[in-house]
Design a protein around this motif. Structure first.
Motif, mmCIF file in Angstrom:
data_model
loop_
_atom_site.group_PDB
_atom_site.id
_atom_site.type_symbol
_atom_site.label_atom_id
_atom_site.label_comp_id
_atom_site.label_asym_id
_atom_site.label_seq_id
_atom_site.Cartn_x
_atom_site.Cartn_y
_atom_site.Cartn_z
ATOM 1 N N MET A 1 -2.989 10.393 -18.593
ATOM 2 C CA MET A 1 -2.948 11.329 -17.712
ATOM 3 C C MET A 1 -1.300 10.929 -17.059
ATOM 4 S SD MET A 1 -6.237 11.047 -16.697
ATOM 5 C CE MET A 1 -6.901 9.534 -16.866
ATOM 6 N N THR A 2 -1.015 10.092 -17.025
ATOM 7 C CA THR A 2 0.052 10.128 -15.554
ATOM 8 C C THR A 2 1.277 10.939 -16.918
ATOM 9 O OG1 THR A 2 -0.375 7.761 -15.614
ATOM 10 C CG2 THR A 2 1.412 8.146 -15.144
ATOM 11 N N PHE A 3 0.886 10.602 -18.200
ATOM 12 C CA PHE A 3 1.530 11.365 -18.886
ATOM 13 C C PHE A 3 2.216 12.702 -18.409
ATOM 14 C CE2 PHE A 3 3.542 13.325 -22.818
ATOM 15 C CZ PHE A 3 5.163 12.236 -22.752
ATOM 16 N N ASP A 4 1.287 13.615 -18.815
ATOM 17 C CA ASP A 4 0.360 15.031 -18.498
ATOM 18 C C ASP A 4 1.173 15.347 -17.254
ATOM 19 O OD1 ASP A 4 -0.490 15.052 -20.981
ATOM 20 O OD2 ASP A 4 -2.076 15.963 -20.996
ATOM 21 N N PHE A 5 0.729 14.704 -16.390
ATOM 22 C CA PHE A 5 1.800 14.798 -14.752
ATOM 23 C C PHE A 5 2.873 14.780 -14.584
ATOM 24 C CE2 PHE A 5 -2.898 14.121 -13.556
ATOM 25 C CZ PHE A 5 -3.707 15.606 -12.890
ATOM 26 N N GLY A 6 3.601 14.506 -15.613
ATOM 27 C CA GLY A 6 5.233 14.531 -15.755
ATOM 28 C C GLY A 6 5.342 13.007 -14.982
ATOM 29 N N PHE A 7 4.774 12.246 -14.993
ATOM 30 C CA PHE A 7 5.481 10.768 -15.206
ATOM 31 C C PHE A 7 5.935 9.373 -15.826
ATOM 32 C CE2 PHE A 7 2.872 11.829 -11.317
ATOM 33 C CZ PHE A 7 3.802 11.763 -10.389
ATOM 34 N N ASN A 8 6.584 8.398 -16.235
ATOM 35 C CA ASN A 8 6.163 7.277 -17.464
ATOM 36 C C ASN A 8 5.315 6.694 -17.610
ATOM 37 O OD1 ASN A 8 7.294 5.908 -18.769
ATOM 38 N ND2 ASN A 8 8.715 4.971 -17.430
ATOM 39 N N PRO A 9 5.186 6.723 -18.270
ATOM 40 C CA PRO A 9 4.063 5.770 -18.823
ATOM 41 C C PRO A 9 3.701 4.664 -19.288
ATOM 42 C CG PRO A 9 3.917 7.005 -20.613
ATOM 43 C CD PRO A 9 4.957 7.376 -19.828
ATOM 44 N N ASP A 10 5.257 4.247 -18.657
ATOM 45 C CA ASP A 10 5.597 2.991 -19.885
ATOM 46 C C ASP A 10 6.065 2.250 -18.041
ATOM 47 O OD1 ASP A 10 4.440 2.556 -22.219
ATOM 48 O OD2 ASP A 10 5.895 3.964 -22.157
ATOM 49 N N GLY A 11 5.765 2.857 -17.005
ATOM 50 C CA GLY A 11 6.517 2.582 -15.877
ATOM 51 C C GLY A 11 5.855 1.248 -14.970
ATOM 52 N N ASP A 12 6.032 1.130 -14.192
ATOM 53 C CA ASP A 12 5.833 -0.474 -13.873
ATOM 54 C C ASP A 12 4.963 -0.427 -12.772
ATOM 55 O OD1 ASP A 12 6.473 -1.919 -10.684
ATOM 56 O OD2 ASP A 12 8.126 -0.010 -11.418
ATOM 57 N N VAL A 13 3.814 -0.901 -12.361
ATOM 58 C CA VAL A 13 2.316 -0.979 -11.993
ATOM 59 C C VAL A 13 2.490 -1.364 -10.282
ATOM 60 C CG1 VAL A 13 -0.355 -0.418 -12.053
ATOM 61 C CG2 VAL A 13 1.350 -1.585 -13.870
ATOM 62 N N SER A 14 3.891 -1.533 -9.613
ATOM 63 C CA SER A 14 3.880 -1.913 -8.277
ATOM 64 C C SER A 14 3.149 -1.490 -7.358
ATOM 65 C CB SER A 14 5.194 -1.890 -8.170
ATOM 66 O OG SER A 14 6.119 -0.671 -7.621
ATOM 67 N N PRO A 15 2.634 -1.583 -6.372
ATOM 68 C CA PRO A 15 1.886 -0.891 -5.840
ATOM 69 C C PRO A 15 2.872 0.642 -5.146
ATOM 70 C CG PRO A 15 1.322 -3.149 -5.041
ATOM 71 C CD PRO A 15 2.729 -3.205 -5.694
ATOM 72 N N LYS A 16 3.701 -0.091 -4.573
ATOM 73 C CA LYS A 16 4.509 0.946 -4.428
ATOM 74 C C LYS A 16 4.835 2.358 -5.064
ATOM 75 C CE LYS A 16 9.551 1.847 -1.736
ATOM 76 N NZ LYS A 16 10.799 1.298 -2.242
ATOM 77 N N ARG A 17 4.816 2.071 -6.639
ATOM 78 C CA ARG A 17 4.899 3.342 -7.056
ATOM 79 C C ARG A 17 4.015 3.791 -7.702
ATOM 80 N NH1 ARG A 17 4.597 4.102 -13.111
ATOM 81 N NH2 ARG A 17 6.029 5.404 -13.398
ATOM 82 N N VAL A 18 2.578 3.238 -7.254
ATOM 83 C CA VAL A 18 1.597 3.424 -7.543
ATOM 84 C C VAL A 18 1.533 5.157 -6.440
ATOM 85 C CG1 VAL A 18 -1.218 3.674 -7.175
ATOM 86 C CG2 VAL A 18 0.794 2.436 -8.880
ATOM 87 N N HIS A 19 1.339 4.359 -4.743
ATOM 88 C CA HIS A 19 1.431 4.919 -3.731
ATOM 89 C C HIS A 19 2.372 6.104 -4.297
ATOM 90 C CE1 HIS A 19 0.801 5.624 0.378
ATOM 91 N NE2 HIS A 19 1.895 5.757 0.439
ATOM 92 N N LEU A 20 3.962 5.976 -4.404
ATOM 93 C CA LEU A 20 4.495 6.906 -4.760
ATOM 94 C C LEU A 20 4.160 8.141 -5.622
ATOM 95 C CD1 LEU A 20 7.970 5.652 -4.395
ATOM 96 C CD2 LEU A 20 7.127 7.412 -2.440
ATOM 97 N N MET A 21 3.089 7.639 -6.546
ATOM 98 C CA MET A 21 2.701 8.449 -8.062
ATOM 99 C C MET A 21 1.575 9.846 -7.094
ATOM 100 S SD MET A 21 1.281 7.826 -12.116
ATOM 101 C CE MET A 21 0.158 6.931 -11.205
ATOM 102 N N LEU A 22 0.248 8.630 -6.939
ATOM 103 C CA LEU A 22 -0.969 9.409 -5.854
ATOM 104 C C LEU A 22 0.382 10.609 -5.075
ATOM 105 C CD1 LEU A 22 -2.825 6.698 -5.544
ATOM 106 C CD2 LEU A 22 -2.727 8.122 -7.836
ATOM 107 N N LYS A 23 1.063 10.422 -3.990
ATOM 108 C CA LYS A 23 1.149 11.115 -3.159
ATOM 109 C C LYS A 23 1.757 12.444 -4.051
ATOM 110 C CE LYS A 23 -0.372 8.847 0.158
ATOM 111 N NZ LYS A 23 -1.004 9.814 0.870
ATOM 112 N N ALA A 24 3.129 12.179 -5.055
ATOM 113 C CA ALA A 24 3.500 13.087 -4.978
ATOM 114 C C ALA A 24 2.348 14.463 -5.879
ATOM 115 C CB ALA A 24 4.369 12.623 -6.236
ATOM 116 N N ILE A 25 1.195 13.424 -6.758
ATOM 117 C CA ILE A 25 0.497 14.220 -7.109
ATOM 118 C C ILE A 25 -0.852 14.849 -6.152
ATOM 119 C CG2 ILE A 25 -1.591 14.120 -8.301
ATOM 120 C CD1 ILE A 25 -1.007 11.991 -10.181
ATOM 121 N N GLU A 26 -0.598 13.582 -5.584
ATOM 122 C CA GLU A 26 -1.550 14.837 -3.968
ATOM 123 C C GLU A 26 -1.248 16.001 -3.281
ATOM 124 O OE1 GLU A 26 -2.302 11.745 -1.060
ATOM 125 O OE2 GLU A 26 -4.517 11.223 -1.880
#
Ligand SMILES: Nc1ncnc2c1ncn2[C@@H]1O[C@H](COP(=O)(O)OS(=O)(=O)O)[C@@H](OP(=O)(O)O)[C@H]1O
Length: 417
Positions: A207-232
């Motif tokens: 799913m992460t990949f299909d939304f355009g993000f790197n599926p192997d990226g790190d899972v830091s709270p900051k990165r997750v937060h940015l990804m969720l905000k970008a999807i929103e």
């Protein structure tokens, strides 16, 4: 005395006149809002630009949306949603952003580019109504294809079941091809998984990949937060396949469609023989391995229910889901032999056979015989697999309008549709 009487009479008349005026104003004030509302509703219902007749949400007057981007996330019930969009688009003569030359995907797994769309011309304003084929999302390019007012939505699935489905379907891809079972893969994933392989995304954070993000990226709270905000920021609505019927009710509300426009039969389902049972420890391993997908799923599962509480309420949702299920049961009675899906080898009409891929056995449907023409037309569309339906619509959109430009396209089975 007469003069005084005259003045008194005039003052009295003026007072009466004033009282009458005050009463009229008061009445007007009471009425004005409803007049304004009526005018606003009429304006909203008639609207400007493209208008679809005969559809309005049951509870509100609004203009049905016809410009739509659907991110077709893999293995998340997306083919069933696509069938709904195909039927709506066909019925209302909308234009689809088809892959070049009628292909089945928009050059997936590459990030989407506007030039992957058949008929896209860089000089024109965005001109397609519906973009819904598999793609890897890239918003600035998508915006070149559909009008800026389009509704963006997608559907998510629990990453545990999603990976189990992906494993069966994409068994031939590099990460899965050397293992005998999903359990074996999960026992030492890095042994089998090479992030540099061009098909590795089927094995991790799909799913992460299909939304355009790197599926192997790190899972830091900051990165997750940015990804969720970008999807929103990009998507108006995220649906949940575990709550498919609730999702369809929410979808028809957001799109201002009626309930009949979101009926469906499940498509692209595997038969039970290709499902792997998952132990508790496997479930945990899948969650950890697909951490980014898990974060996306849990976040949007929460906002999905918040949205229902805010916009619809649980009681009305229950009523509408019941109505949808009753309608679907009626349709199954009308359209289907045996009322349900059947194994591929039992499908009698080969134009209704879904693509069989990897280790998965994909179920399909048999239509009742002797349906009248109109009913057959409606039933056939509900059960036509994605590839056949897409080809038929492509043919309708391009070959009928510009027959001379697509002479090489050959798809004899389409005429059945
Ligand atoms: N209505 C409904 N509700 C819940 N789940 C549903 C529905 N329709 C399809 N499905 C399940 O979705 C899986 C197929 O997903 P996709 O169509 O997205 O697959 S694909 O990427 O296009 O190949 C596939 O999952 P698996 O059977 O586990 O493989 C389908 O069973």
């Amino acid at each position: 005395y007469r003069c005084q009487l005259g003045r008194l009479w005039i003052s009295f008349s003026l007072l009466i006149l004033l009282l009458v005026i005050l009463q009229v104003v008061e009445k007007l004030q009471g009425l004005l809002p409803s007049w304004t509302e009526v005018l606003t509703v009429e304006k909203a219902a008639l609207g400007e630009g493209q208008h679809v007749d005969g559809i309005s949400s049951q509870e509100t007057m609004c203009k049905p949306k016809t410009d739509i981007v659907f991110l077709k996330v893999h293995k998340s019930a997306s083919s069933t949603v696509m069938n709904i969009l195909f039927r709506f688009g066909e019925m209302h003569n909308l234009t689809f952003a088809f892959p070049l030359k009628g292909g089945s995907q928009l050059f997936y797994p590459r990030h989407f580019l506007a030039r992957f769309v058949q008929g896209f011309s860089p000089g024109n304003a965005p001109q397609f109504n519906i973009l819904c084929h598999h793609m890897r999302f890239l918003q600035p390019e998508v915006q070149r294809v559909v009008p800026s007012t389009a509704i963006y939505f997608s559907i998510l699935r629990n990453p545990v079941q999603l990976m189990e489905s992906s494993f069966a379907y994409y068994k031939g891809t590099s990460a899965f091809s050397r293992v005998h079972s999903l359990e074996e893969f999960l026992s030492q994933p890095y042994h089998f998984y090479n992030p540099a392989a061009s098909d590795s995304h089927y094995a991790r954070n799909l799913m992460t990949f299909d939304f355009g993000f790197n599926p192997d990226g790190d899972v830091s709270p900051k990165r997750v937060h940015l990804m969720l905000k970008a999807i929103e920021a990009s998507f108006d609505l995220l649906l949940i396949s575990e709550y498919f019927d609730e999702s369809m009710v929410l979808l028809k509300e957001i799109l201002c469609w009626d309930l009949d426009s979101v009926v469906s039969f499940p498509l692209n389902s595997r038969d039970s023989s290709t499902r792997s049972p998952l132990s508790d420890s496997m479930v945990e391993k899948i969650k950890n391995w697909n951490r980014l997908d898990w974060e996306i799923y849990t976040h949007f599962n929460k906002t999905f229910w918040e949205r229902i509480d805010r916009d619809i309420g649980r009681e009305r949702m229950q009523r509408e889901v019941r109505a949808l299920q009753e309608r679907q049961a009626d349709l199954a009675r009308i359209c289907l032999q045996g009322r349900g899906s059947v194994a591929p080898k039992e499908i009698k009409d080969s134009s209704l056979l879904p693509l069989q891929y990897g280790n998965a056995k994909i179920l399909g449907y048999n239509l009742k015989q002797d349906l009248d023409k109109k009913t057959e037309h409606m039933c056939r569309r509900l059960v036509t697999p994605e590839l056949q339906y897409s080809h038929a619509l492509y043919k309708k959109q391009f070959l009928q309008k510009f027959p001379q430009t697509h002479k090489t396209f050959n798809a004899p089975f389409l005429d059945a549709l």
